[in-house]
Design a protein around this motif. Structure first.
Motif, PDB file in Angstrom:
ATOM      1  N   ARG A  29      64.611  15.724  -7.560  1.00  0.00           N
ATOM      2  CA  ARG A  29      64.936  14.851  -8.690  1.00  0.00           C
ATOM      3  C   ARG A  29      65.459  15.638  -9.880  1.00  0.00           C
ATOM      4  NH1 ARG A  29      59.209  12.236  -9.189  1.00  0.00           N
ATOM      5  NH2 ARG A  29      60.042  11.676 -11.250  1.00  0.00           N
ATOM      6  N   ASN A  30      65.047  16.909 -10.029  1.00  0.00           N
ATOM      7  CA  ASN A  30      65.496  17.750 -11.134  1.00  0.00           C
ATOM      8  C   ASN A  30      65.543  19.198 -10.660  1.00  0.00           C
ATOM      9  OD1 ASN A  30      66.044  19.113 -13.484  1.00  0.00           O
ATOM     10  ND2 ASN A  30      64.169  18.506 -14.542  1.00  0.00           N
ATOM     11  N   PRO A  31      66.699  19.658 -10.194  1.00  0.00           N
ATOM     12  CA  PRO A  31      66.788  21.026  -9.662  1.00  0.00           C
ATOM     13  C   PRO A  31      66.457  22.104 -10.686  1.00  0.00           C
ATOM     14  CG  PRO A  31      68.686  19.709  -8.988  1.00  0.00           C
ATOM     15  CD  PRO A  31      67.950  18.906 -10.019  1.00  0.00           C
ATOM     16  N   GLN A  32      66.537  21.787 -11.990  1.00  0.00           N
ATOM     17  CA  GLN A  32      66.251  22.776 -13.030  1.00  0.00           C
ATOM     18  C   GLN A  32      64.764  22.853 -13.375  1.00  0.00           C
ATOM     19  OE1 GLN A  32      68.865  24.644 -13.826  1.00  0.00           O
ATOM     20  NE2 GLN A  32      70.028  23.311 -12.438  1.00  0.00           N
ATOM     21  N   LEU A  33      63.966  21.991 -12.828  1.00  0.00           N
ATOM     22  CA  LEU A  33      62.543  21.947 -13.168  1.00  0.00           C
ATOM     23  C   LEU A  33      61.828  23.210 -12.694  1.00  0.00           C
ATOM     24  CD1 LEU A  33      60.097  20.198 -14.209  1.00  0.00           C
ATOM     25  CD2 LEU A  33      59.828  19.453 -11.822  1.00  0.00           C
ATOM     26  N   LYS A  34      60.983  23.764 -13.560  1.00  0.00           N
ATOM     27  CA  LYS A  34      60.115  24.883 -13.210  1.00  0.00           C
ATOM     28  C   LYS A  34      58.684  24.365 -13.090  1.00  0.00           C
ATOM     29  CE  LYS A  34      63.517  27.794 -13.548  1.00  0.00           C
ATOM     30  NZ  LYS A  34      64.132  28.357 -12.309  1.00  0.00           N
ATOM     31  N   VAL A  35      58.067  24.645 -11.950  1.00  0.00           N
ATOM     32  CA  VAL A  35      56.696  24.192 -11.703  1.00  0.00           C
ATOM     33  C   VAL A  35      55.787  25.408 -11.708  1.00  0.00           C
ATOM     34  CG1 VAL A  35      55.168  22.890 -10.200  1.00  0.00           C
ATOM     35  CG2 VAL A  35      57.594  22.296 -10.313  1.00  0.00           C
ATOM     36  N   LEU A  36      54.811  25.411 -12.616  1.00  0.00           N
ATOM     37  CA  LEU A  36      53.898  26.541 -12.782  1.00  0.00           C
ATOM     38  C   LEU A  36      52.493  26.148 -12.349  1.00  0.00           C
ATOM     39  CD1 LEU A  36      56.360  27.312 -14.590  1.00  0.00           C
ATOM     40  CD2 LEU A  36      54.733  28.343 -16.183  1.00  0.00           C
ATOM     41  N   ILE A  37      51.737  27.106 -11.883  1.00  0.00           N
ATOM     42  CA  ILE A  37      50.316  26.907 -11.584  1.00  0.00           C
ATOM     43  C   ILE A  37      49.514  27.501 -12.738  1.00  0.00           C
ATOM     44  CG2 ILE A  37      50.160  29.055 -10.243  1.00  0.00           C
ATOM     45  CD1 ILE A  37      48.223  25.800  -9.537  1.00  0.00           C
ATOM     46  N   ALA A  38      48.505  26.786 -13.196  1.00  0.00           N
ATOM     47  CA  ALA A  38      47.666  27.269 -14.305  1.00  0.00           C
ATOM     48  C   ALA A  38      46.348  27.802 -13.757  1.00  0.00           C
ATOM     49  CB  ALA A  38      47.406  26.148 -15.302  1.00  0.00           C
ATOM     50  N   ILE A  39      45.837  28.836 -14.428  1.00  0.00           N
ATOM     51  CA  ILE A  39      44.488  29.317 -14.152  1.00  0.00           C
ATOM     52  C   ILE A  39      43.732  29.373 -15.472  1.00  0.00           C
ATOM     53  CG2 ILE A  39      45.188  30.666 -12.140  1.00  0.00           C
ATOM     54  CD1 ILE A  39      44.974  33.182 -13.895  1.00  0.00           C
ATOM     55  N   GLY A  40      42.413  29.296 -15.377  1.00  0.00           N
ATOM     56  CA  GLY A  40      41.594  29.370 -16.584  1.00  0.00           C
ATOM     57  C   GLY A  40      41.089  28.003 -16.993  1.00  0.00           C
ATOM     58  N   GLY A  41      41.337  27.654 -18.272  1.00  0.00           N
ATOM     59  CA  GLY A  41      40.784  26.410 -18.795  1.00  0.00           C
ATOM     60  C   GLY A  41      39.346  26.600 -19.227  1.00  0.00           C
ATOM     61  N   TRP A  42      38.775  25.576 -19.808  1.00  0.00           N
ATOM     62  CA  TRP A  42      37.419  25.680 -20.352  1.00  0.00           C
ATOM     63  C   TRP A  42      36.400  26.033 -19.274  1.00  0.00           C
ATOM     64  CZ3 TRP A  42      35.502  26.251 -25.020  1.00  0.00           C
ATOM     65  CH2 TRP A  42      34.127  26.050 -25.220  1.00  0.00           C
ATOM     66  N   ASN A  43      36.529  25.429 -18.093  1.00  0.00           N
ATOM     67  CA  ASN A  43      35.526  25.620 -17.038  1.00  0.00           C
ATOM     68  C   ASN A  43      35.896  26.685 -16.014  1.00  0.00           C
ATOM     69  OD1 ASN A  43      33.718  23.542 -17.936  1.00  0.00           O
ATOM     70  ND2 ASN A  43      35.152  22.020 -17.131  1.00  0.00           N
ATOM     71  N   TRP A  44      37.118  27.254 -16.067  1.00  0.00           N
ATOM     72  CA  TRP A  44      37.588  28.140 -14.993  1.00  0.00           C
ATOM     73  C   TRP A  44      37.949  29.531 -15.505  1.00  0.00           C
ATOM     74  CZ3 TRP A  44      38.856  26.110  -9.869  1.00  0.00           C
ATOM     75  CH2 TRP A  44      38.523  24.760  -9.725  1.00  0.00           C
ATOM     76  N   THR A  45      37.487  29.887 -16.698  1.00  0.00           N
ATOM     77  CA  THR A  45      37.871  31.163 -17.301  1.00  0.00           C
ATOM     78  C   THR A  45      36.914  32.296 -16.956  1.00  0.00           C
ATOM     79  OG1 THR A  45      39.037  30.072 -19.115  1.00  0.00           O
ATOM     80  CG2 THR A  45      38.307  32.273 -19.561  1.00  0.00           C
ATOM     81  N   ARG A  46      35.828  31.997 -16.299  1.00  0.00           N
ATOM     82  CA  ARG A  46      34.734  32.949 -16.109  1.00  0.00           C
ATOM     83  C   ARG A  46      35.185  34.324 -15.623  1.00  0.00           C
ATOM     84  NH1 ARG A  46      29.179  32.769 -15.082  1.00  0.00           N
ATOM     85  NH2 ARG A  46      28.449  34.458 -13.763  1.00  0.00           N
ATOM     86  N   GLY A  47      36.082  34.386 -14.632  1.00  0.00           N
ATOM     87  CA  GLY A  47      36.417  35.675 -14.024  1.00  0.00           C
ATOM     88  C   GLY A  47      37.562  36.419 -14.666  1.00  0.00           C
ATOM     89  N   LEU A  48      38.227  35.837 -15.668  1.00  0.00           N
ATOM     90  CA  LEU A  48      39.420  36.468 -16.215  1.00  0.00           C
ATOM     91  C   LEU A  48      39.121  37.822 -16.863  1.00  0.00           C
ATOM     92  CD1 LEU A  48      41.519  33.509 -17.642  1.00  0.00           C
ATOM     93  CD2 LEU A  48      42.348  35.347 -16.176  1.00  0.00           C
ATOM     94  N   SER A  49      38.023  37.915 -17.615  1.00  0.00           N
ATOM     95  CA  SER A  49      37.707  39.169 -18.292  1.00  0.00           C
ATOM     96  C   SER A  49      37.471  40.287 -17.285  1.00  0.00           C
ATOM     97  CB  SER A  49      36.481  38.986 -19.196  1.00  0.00           C
ATOM     98  OG  SER A  49      36.158  40.179 -19.861  1.00  0.00           O
ATOM     99  N   ASP A  50      36.735  40.000 -16.206  1.00  0.00           N
ATOM    100  CA  ASP A  50      36.450  41.022 -15.196  1.00  0.00           C
ATOM    101  C   ASP A  50      37.723  41.478 -14.486  1.00  0.00           C
ATOM    102  OD1 ASP A  50      33.755  40.936 -15.765  1.00  0.00           O
ATOM    103  OD2 ASP A  50      33.297  39.474 -14.193  1.00  0.00           O
ATOM    104  N   VAL A  51      38.605  40.545 -14.160  1.00  0.00           N
ATOM    105  CA  VAL A  51      39.840  40.902 -13.464  1.00  0.00           C
ATOM    106  C   VAL A  51      40.738  41.733 -14.367  1.00  0.00           C
ATOM    107  CG1 VAL A  51      41.959  39.966 -12.454  1.00  0.00           C
ATOM    108  CG2 VAL A  51      39.750  38.922 -11.910  1.00  0.00           C
ATOM    109  N   ALA A  52      40.870  41.317 -15.635  1.00  0.00           N
ATOM    110  CA  ALA A  52      41.757  42.034 -16.555  1.00  0.00           C
ATOM    111  C   ALA A  52      41.250  43.437 -16.863  1.00  0.00           C
ATOM    112  CB  ALA A  52      41.915  41.239 -17.849  1.00  0.00           C
ATOM    113  N   ALA A  53      39.941  43.646 -16.801  1.00  0.00           N
ATOM    114  CA  ALA A  53      39.363  44.947 -17.172  1.00  0.00           C
ATOM    115  C   ALA A  53      39.446  45.984 -16.066  1.00  0.00           C
ATOM    116  CB  ALA A  53      37.902  44.746 -17.590  1.00  0.00           C
ATOM    117  N   ASP A  54      39.731  45.590 -14.827  1.00  0.00           N
ATOM    118  CA  ASP A  54      39.699  46.507 -13.681  1.00  0.00           C
ATOM    119  C   ASP A  54      41.125  46.707 -13.156  1.00  0.00           C
ATOM    120  OD1 ASP A  54      39.522  47.598 -11.072  1.00  0.00           O
ATOM    121  OD2 ASP A  54      37.485  46.846 -10.856  1.00  0.00           O
TER     122      ASP A  54
END
Length: 737
Positions: free
Chosen positions: A101-126
């Protein structure tokens, strides 16, 4: 000459306007996976034609940096219609249809959010986990068709959710993570990277935001939750100006080094409400007694006070609410002194002010959380933003949407009509063939056998007559065949006569009787909820069948050995049968018949058994769906307080006398009718189910009549009017004839 000058000047203005913004403004919208459950929405409903970016929230980031689907059922399993009505398995499978329907559309996947951020600090630090995350993210894009990722970290250093891990060096590690992700994307051939930032200074740790943002394509400023159900006092959910508002947050981020062209304010397509709000200042900046039940709230979530824009529009139209514009905040609220209720939402006027602000500040575009709460088409916030940024394209798109009966549509409709007619003709032909070629029952065979000797004698007589009359004219071969037919008929008659004399056919069942019996059994079975009750109902039903000599219930020695498919196992002589199935656990029925079953009788008894299995499976499926049970409870628990249920955009709103505003469920009206009979809910309109006891009267309305229920007037559709007058004449006694 003047026209040419005017045209040249107009083209220069258009070119200057287009050049004034480079690149073009982004139109970003979010789709959370839980909208497939609580909202009853489909990813294919997203306004792909009007968007530059669609962000799917959320994927699951594991502790080692592995990226996985956030909800396997919604993402990969749930069957939903995609492009051209074709069924697709999971939301991820709908992404190619959006790009069609829109060949120019970019579809992104999100990670994190209020309930899903728990592991980001550990991953970024290693360092090892960062490398694994980049590799896993790139593989995720390739496997599921995403164009990039948004990292919604809430919040580096300062933290958000109580369970979220935080470190003092989170911002520095975050910068390294984004840089490595950018290197991986560039090596892949490119991908989009976005992050979110909060508007509140207390949620942003000091740091080098210019360096942090350098690898990023754009930044979503979370402008959706300045006030909510958690706030001690009422306030604007998304003010343009305040302490702070969106404008103040933009100024602070620009001062910190974030380029204006990368900033995209994220705005809410949902409103928030409070109850028990006193009247001063029209309910704004006042204490409250909490939040009411929102559009999709249930017993599990509790009242959040969150409403969709469509629900807010209906509440505003009821007349209890008054609009108030806050010129300082450039925000709008609704306040009802009767209900002592305040609603803060993104009104068209407030949204227009933010669009003008985006233009004036030369920002990177605008975002919306989330598409399933927005109104469809040009009436929604996305439609307004698209019309603001792209007026000519919006006019053309609106024309296409409002005039669907173009030549391709007419061709498609004609093709569909032809297909329907062809299918109807084939079904009619098949039915005729079935009527002429269906198997006969044992009783019908006995009746035929009783008359067959007379028929054979008649055949022999006709053969003899034909032979004697045409002996001179018939060829020798035909004459011999008639002679043989007459002799064979008489010989067969002599053999069958003793058998015919001994057969006493049972009473033949009238045509359609077995189908009526199956329907009667289904009605009896539907009243049972336990397996034992279902089997007892079947035993009672079989006791009235003269073909069944005995029936009893048994328990299997080893339930694990019960086959999963075969439901009726006949003995070799077809005089006995065992009813067993995996869904019946260790319960079985043993049947003995008065005579061997015919093929048609076997089909009938097998259908009876399948009815039990089907109902049992439905109950098991129901028990495995807590959301469905909760929604059915929402309806059933109100009993005498329920007024009506209204359908709207994929969900149903429950209206009851004990509710200040409706609560919403994902069950459609046609699904509700499977669980509640007409004495509980009766359909009066394609969009309304009404509890008969709640109707107080009827009044004439434009083009028809309306049912009076409390403070509401429910329209009655013309196709339902005649049957309603017959079934509920008391409703119409006070209506003018």
């Amino acid at each position: 000459m003047r026209f040419r000058r005017f045209l040249a000047a107009w083209l220069l203005c258009v070119a200057a306007t287009c050049a004034a913004r480079d690149p073009a403004p982004r139109l970003v919208a979010y789709f959370p996976f839980w909208a497939s459950y609580s909202h009853g929405s489909m990813l294919s409903d997203a306004p792909a034609e009007r968007l530059t970016h669609l962000i799917y929230a959320y994927a699951d980031l594991r502790a080692d940096g592995t990226l996985l689907p956030g909800d396997r059922f919604a993402d990969l399993v749930k069957i939903q219609p995609g492009a051209s009505g074709a069924l697709r398995q999971g939301n991820y499978a709908l992404i190619p249809g959006l790009r069609q329907r829109n060949p120019q559309l970019k579809v992104l996947i999100a990670i994190g959010g209020w309930n899903w951020t728990r592991g980001l600090s550990d991953v970024a630090a290693d360092p090892a986990r960062r490398r694994h995350f980049v590799a896993s993210a790139l593989a995720f894009f390739e496997r599921y068709g995403f164009d990039g990722i948004e990292i919604d970290w809430r919040f580096p250093v300062v933290g958000g959710h109580p369970d979220a891990v935080r470190r003092d060096d989170d911002l520095a590690n975050y910068q390294l993570l984004l840089q490595e992700l950018r290197h991986g994307c560039d090596a892949r051939g490119g991908c989009q990277i976005a992050i979110t930032l909060p508007p509140q200074p207390a949620m942003r740790a000091p740091g080098d935001y210019r360096a942090l943002i350098a690898p990023v394509d754009f930044v979503s400023l979370i402008g959706t939750d300045f006030h909510g159900a958690w706030s001690p006092r009422t306030g604007h959910k998304s003010p343009l100006h305040g302490a702070p508002g969106i404008a103040e947050a933009i100024d602070a981020l620009v001062a910190a080094g974030v380029p204006r062209g990368k900033l995209v304010p994220m705005l809410p397509a949902q409103g928030v409400s409070w109850i028990g709000v006193p009247a001063p200042n029209h309910g704004l900046d006042q204490p409250h007694r909490g939040a009411p039940w929102g559009t999709w709230d249930n017993e599990k979530t509790g009242p959040s006070g969150t409403y969709t824009l469509a629900e807010i529009a209906r509440m505003a139209a009821e007349g209890d609410f008054v609009r108030y514009w806050d010129d300082a905040a450039q925000a709008e609220t609704l306040y009802s002194p009767v209900r002592a209720q305040l609603i803060s939402y993104e009104s068209p006027r407030a949204f227009s002010a933010k669009l003008d602000f985006v233009d004036r500040e030369r920002l990177g575009g605008i975002g919306l959380w989330e598409v399933s709460s927005d109104e469809p088409g040009s009436a929604g916030l996305i439609g307004r933003a698209y019309r603001h940024f792209h007026p000519w394209q919006a006019a053309w798109l609106g024309l296409r949407e409002e005039a669907p009966l173009s030549l391709p549509w007419l061709t498609a409709l004609a093709t569909l009509a032809a297909a329907v007619l062809a299918l109807a003709w084939r079904l009619r032909r098949r039915r005729r063939r079935a009527l002429h070629g269906e198997l006969i029952t044992r009783d019908e065979f006995a009746a035929i056998l009783a008359t067959l000797p007379d028929d054979l004698r008649l055949a022999a007589h006709m053969a003899q007559c034909a032979r004697s009359r045409g002996a001179a004219l018939l060829p020798p071969a035909a004459n011999a065949r008639l002679q043989r037919l007459a002799g064979d008929s008489l010989a067969l008659c002599a053999q069958l006569q003793p058998l015919a004399d001994s057969v006493t056919p049972r009473r033949l069942r009238p045509a359609g009787q077995e189908l009526a019996d199956l329907q009667r059994f289904t009605a009896q079975l539907s009243g049972e909820r336990s397996l034992e009750g279902m089997l007892d109902a079947m035993l009672r039903f079989l006791a009235d069948d003269d073909r069944v000599d005995a029936a009893q219930r048994l328990e299997a020695d080893d339930p694990a050995e019960v086959p999963g498919d075969e439901v009726l196992v006949l003995s070799p002589d077809r005089c006995q049968a065992l009813v067993r199935h995996a869904t019946l656990a260790d319960q079985q029925l043993a049947l003995r018949f008065t005579a061997p079953l015919s093929d048609t009788e076997e089909i009938y008894f097998r259908s009876l058994c399948n009815q039990v299995v089907l109902v049992r499976r439905q109950l098991q499926t129901l028990a495995r769906q807590p959301q469905l049970l909760s929604e059915l409870y929402d309806v059933a628990s109100r009993r005498d307080k329920l007024q009506f249920i209204r359908a709207d955009r994929g969900y149903s709103g429950i209206h009851a006398s004990d509710l200040a505003s409706p609560i919403h469920i994902t069950l459609r009206l046609r699904a509700l009718r499977l669980y509640f009979d007409d004495s509980q809910l009766v359909q009066v309109h394609r969009s309304y189910l009404v509890r008969p006891g709640a109707v107080e009267g009827v009044r004439r309305a434009r083009g028809g009549v309306e049912l009076l229920i409390g403070r509401h007037a429910v329209p009655v559709a013309r196709p339902y009017l005649s049957s309603l007058k017959q079934r509920f004449p008391q409703w119409f006694l006070l209506c003018d004839s």
